[in-house]
Design a protein around this motif. Structure first.
Motif, PDB file in Angstrom:
ATOM      1  N   PHE A  23       0.831  -1.071   0.001  1.00  0.00           N
ATOM      2  CA  PHE A  23      -0.129   0.057  -0.013  1.00  0.00           C
ATOM      3  C   PHE A  23       0.768   1.288  -0.055  1.00  0.00           C
ATOM      4  N   ARG A  41       9.683  -3.125   8.286  1.00  0.00           N
ATOM      5  CA  ARG A  41       8.527  -2.314   7.933  1.00  0.00           C
ATOM      6  C   ARG A  41       8.776  -0.769   7.964  1.00  0.00           C
ATOM      7  N   THR A  51       3.379   0.686   3.106  1.00  0.00           N
ATOM      8  CA  THR A  51       3.324  -0.643   3.882  1.00  0.00           C
ATOM      9  C   THR A  51       3.204  -1.835   3.116  1.00  0.00           C
ATOM     10  N   ALA A  53       1.991  -5.041   3.125  1.00  0.00           N
ATOM     11  CA  ALA A  53       0.987  -5.964   3.989  1.00  0.00           C
ATOM     12  C   ALA A  53       1.056  -7.279   3.601  1.00  0.00           C
ATOM     13  N   LEU A  72      -0.589 -12.068  14.426  1.00  0.00           N
ATOM     14  CA  LEU A  72      -1.045 -11.051  15.201  1.00  0.00           C
ATOM     15  C   LEU A  72      -1.789  -9.917  14.402  1.00  0.00           C
ATOM     16  N   SER A  73      -2.644  -9.236  14.878  1.00  0.00           N
ATOM     17  CA  SER A  73      -3.325  -8.147  14.295  1.00  0.00           C
ATOM     18  C   SER A  73      -2.427  -7.213  13.543  1.00  0.00           C
ATOM     19  N   GLY A  74      -2.596  -6.892  12.222  1.00  0.00           N
ATOM     20  CA  GLY A  74      -1.776  -6.121  11.535  1.00  0.00           C
ATOM     21  C   GLY A  74      -0.779  -6.749  10.783  1.00  0.00           C
ATOM     22  N   SER A  75      -0.772  -8.120  11.016  1.00  0.00           N
ATOM     23  CA  SER A  75       0.324  -9.048  10.308  1.00  0.00           C
ATOM     24  C   SER A  75       0.094  -9.362   8.857  1.00  0.00           C
ATOM     25  N   GLY A  76      -1.285  -8.872   8.182  1.00  0.00           N
ATOM     26  CA  GLY A  76      -1.657  -8.844   6.917  1.00  0.00           C
ATOM     27  C   GLY A  76      -2.524 -10.145   6.630  1.00  0.00           C
ATOM     28  N   LYS A  77      -3.040 -10.773   7.484  1.00  0.00           N
ATOM     29  CA  LYS A  77      -3.820 -11.877   7.146  1.00  0.00           C
ATOM     30  C   LYS A  77      -4.984 -11.459   6.175  1.00  0.00           C
ATOM     31  N   SER A  78      -5.858 -10.214   6.498  1.00  0.00           N
ATOM     32  CA  SER A  78      -7.118 -10.069   5.562  1.00  0.00           C
ATOM     33  C   SER A  78      -6.462  -9.540   4.522  1.00  0.00           C
ATOM     34  N   THR A  79      -5.485  -8.674   4.427  1.00  0.00           N
ATOM     35  CA  THR A  79      -4.880  -8.504   3.051  1.00  0.00           C
ATOM     36  C   THR A  79      -4.789  -9.664   2.043  1.00  0.00           C
TER      37      THR A  79
HETATM   38  N1  LIG Z   1      -6.122   0.135   2.553  1.00  0.00           N
HETATM   39  C1  LIG Z   1      -4.837   0.038   3.104  1.00  0.00           C
HETATM   40  N2  LIG Z   1      -3.856   1.370   3.060  1.00  0.00           N
HETATM   41  C2  LIG Z   1      -2.639   1.262   3.684  1.00  0.00           C
HETATM   42  N3  LIG Z   1      -2.603   0.449   4.545  1.00  0.00           N
HETATM   43  C3  LIG Z   1      -3.236  -0.817   4.701  1.00  0.00           C
HETATM   44  C4  LIG Z   1      -4.733  -0.922   4.000  1.00  0.00           C
HETATM   45  N4  LIG Z   1      -5.197  -2.088   4.411  1.00  0.00           N
HETATM   46  C5  LIG Z   1      -4.285  -2.720   5.399  1.00  0.00           C
HETATM   47  N5  LIG Z   1      -3.111  -1.708   5.577  1.00  0.00           N
HETATM   48  C6  LIG Z   1      -2.106  -2.154   6.514  1.00  0.00           C
HETATM   49  O1  LIG Z   1      -1.710  -3.530   6.101  1.00  0.00           O
HETATM   50  C7  LIG Z   1      -1.277  -4.182   7.369  1.00  0.00           C
HETATM   51  C8  LIG Z   1      -1.691  -5.511   7.136  1.00  0.00           C
HETATM   52  O2  LIG Z   1      -3.417  -5.154   7.619  1.00  0.00           O
HETATM   53  P1  LIG Z   1      -4.263  -6.533   7.533  1.00  0.00           P
HETATM   54  O3  LIG Z   1      -4.255  -7.251   6.415  1.00  0.00           O
HETATM   55  O4  LIG Z   1      -5.719  -5.759   7.940  1.00  0.00           O
HETATM   56  O5  LIG Z   1      -3.680  -7.130   8.847  1.00  0.00           O
HETATM   57  P2  LIG Z   1      -4.663  -8.145   9.828  1.00  0.00           P
HETATM   58  O6  LIG Z   1      -5.800  -8.893   8.978  1.00  0.00           O
HETATM   59  O7  LIG Z   1      -3.697  -9.336  10.034  1.00  0.00           O
HETATM   60  O8  LIG Z   1      -4.965  -7.718  11.029  1.00  0.00           O
HETATM   61  C9  LIG Z   1      -1.462  -3.232   8.415  1.00  0.00           C
HETATM   62  O9  LIG Z   1      -0.262  -2.523   8.682  1.00  0.00           O
HETATM   63  C10 LIG Z   1      -2.406  -2.287   7.907  1.00  0.00           C
HETATM   64  O10 LIG Z   1      -2.396  -1.067   8.426  1.00  0.00           O
END
Ligand SMILES: Nc1ncnc2c1ncn2[C@@H]1O[C@H](COP(=O)(O)OP(=O)(O)O)[C@@H](O)[C@H]1O
Ligand SMILES: [Mg+2]
Length: 350
Positions: A23, A41, A51, A53, A72-79
């Protein structure tokens, strides 16, 4: 669910190679720059305002497997999971689904894939409040143009499957959180997708309901055998539902393995922290605790397989007069006696 593990010889349902999601401005230059790829990072953010992700991730999901992504939260799972269906557009890499590179699919093909091949279940159920259960469940079929009678029949089947029989006419706000998530599950199953994707589906639920829903996933998986990609930040959940677990940190892959592999041989301190409180005897199998045969070991002790969980073997090992032989395909792999069992139980705190 280890009994459902598939063999390496099958073609994967999903293959991910060198996948990146960055991102920020000019994101595409990061994966192709030998220098930028290596930055932490923090450094990457300071230097480029980007970032990463998802960083250079690679894995295969086998047919019928429950593949868990944990971190952990923020590790990139959802992305990562959104990149699999291009709900988020990957920056670089390959996502091969049933032999087709999804990154080359046009809009029309993508829509088709999302409608027919994938279903996603989110933490927030996303039910339509003005529609009753059966109409929520049938919604995807309606969009596909499936006729009314056929829709009702299919919706009825999956509503039974998730244990919601009798609630067909209820509205979402009349249901508990756990029941709403069952509706979400039924909706995902209704279109008979090849792959179910779950993004922390139970994180908003109370612990007891959450446990029920985990068991429900295991049962559903036994009954319908679908390939699943399941995201969680909870190791107990990962161990309960997953055949294999991928551990992520700061966008990167740290380790992939079965639960017993992660517990027995964590790749680093991050993984070790995750598995620290797991009762070892519940996860480890005999192959992890057996010792080599000694000359004075009797050869007429009872036999057990290497994949028997320690907890399941405890009673018979302790009850046996002689040490247990760990045997697979007629080959003696090692020995497990009282000592091996007792030391692991002591470590398990149970
Ligand atoms: N649309 C976006 N723009 C910028 N950074 C993003 C965006 N979506 C997620 N991030 C960043 O990417 C990283 C991974 O996020 P995410 O995939 O939501 O993690 P998780 O699901 O493990 O909590 C985080 O640092 C988050 O802040
Ligand atoms: Mg997330």
């Amino acid at each position: 669910m280890h009994g459902t593990r598939v063999h390496d010889t099958q073609q994967p349902v999903i293959s991910v190679r060198n996948l990146w999601k960055v991102f920020g401005p000019k994101a595409a230059r990061v994966p192709v720059s030998a220098e930028l790829r290596e930055l932490s990072r923090r450094e990457l953010l300071d230097r480029t305002s980007c970032t990463a992700a998802v960083r250079d991730i690679e894995f295969d999901v086998a047919p019928g497997e429950v593949f868990v992504v944990m971190g952990l939260s923020g590790s990139g799972k959802s992305t990562l999971v959104r990149c699999l269906t291009r709900l988020i557009e990957p920056t670089a890499g390959e996502v091969i689904f049933e032999g087709e590179d999804i990154l080359n699919a046009d809009e029309k093909r993508l829509r088709e894939l999302r409608r027919r091949k994938f279903s996603m279940v989110f933490q927030h159920f996303g039910l339509l409040p003005h529609r009753c259960v059966v109409d929520n469940v049938a919604y995807g079929l309606e969009i596909r143009g499936v006729g009314k009678a056929e829709r009702a029949k299919r919706a009825g089947e999956v509503i039974e499957l998730v244990g919601l029989g009798g609630y067909e006419k209820a509205y979402p706000d009349q249901l508990s959180g756990g029941m709403q998530q069952r509706v979400g599950l039924a909706r995902a199953l209704a279109g008979d997708p090849d792959v179910l994707l779950f993004d922390e589906p139970f994180s908003a639920l109370d612990p007891l309901i959450r446990r029920d829903m985990q068991s429900e996933i295991c049962r559903l998986h036994r009954e319908v055998g679908k390939t699943m990609v399941f995201i969680t930040h909870d190791l107990a959940e990962a161990l309960k539902v997953g055949d294999r677990i991928l551990i992520m940190r700061d966008g990167a892959l740290v380790q992939i393995g079965t639960g017993d592999e992660l517990v027995a041989a964590p790749a680093d301190d991050y993984v070790r922290d995750f598995v620290r409180d797991v009762p070892k005897s519940h996860v480890l199998t005999l192959k992890w605790i057996m010792r080599p045969k000694r000359d004075d070991d009797p050869l007429d002790g009872p036999e057990l397989g290497p994949d028997v969980v320690v907890r399941e073997a405890t009673r018979s090992v302790l009850a046996a007069e002689k040490p247990v032989k760990v045997v697979k395909d007629g080959e003696l792999l090692g020995i497990v006696g009282d000592e091996e069992i007792l030391s692991i139980i002591a470590e398990s705190g149970s």
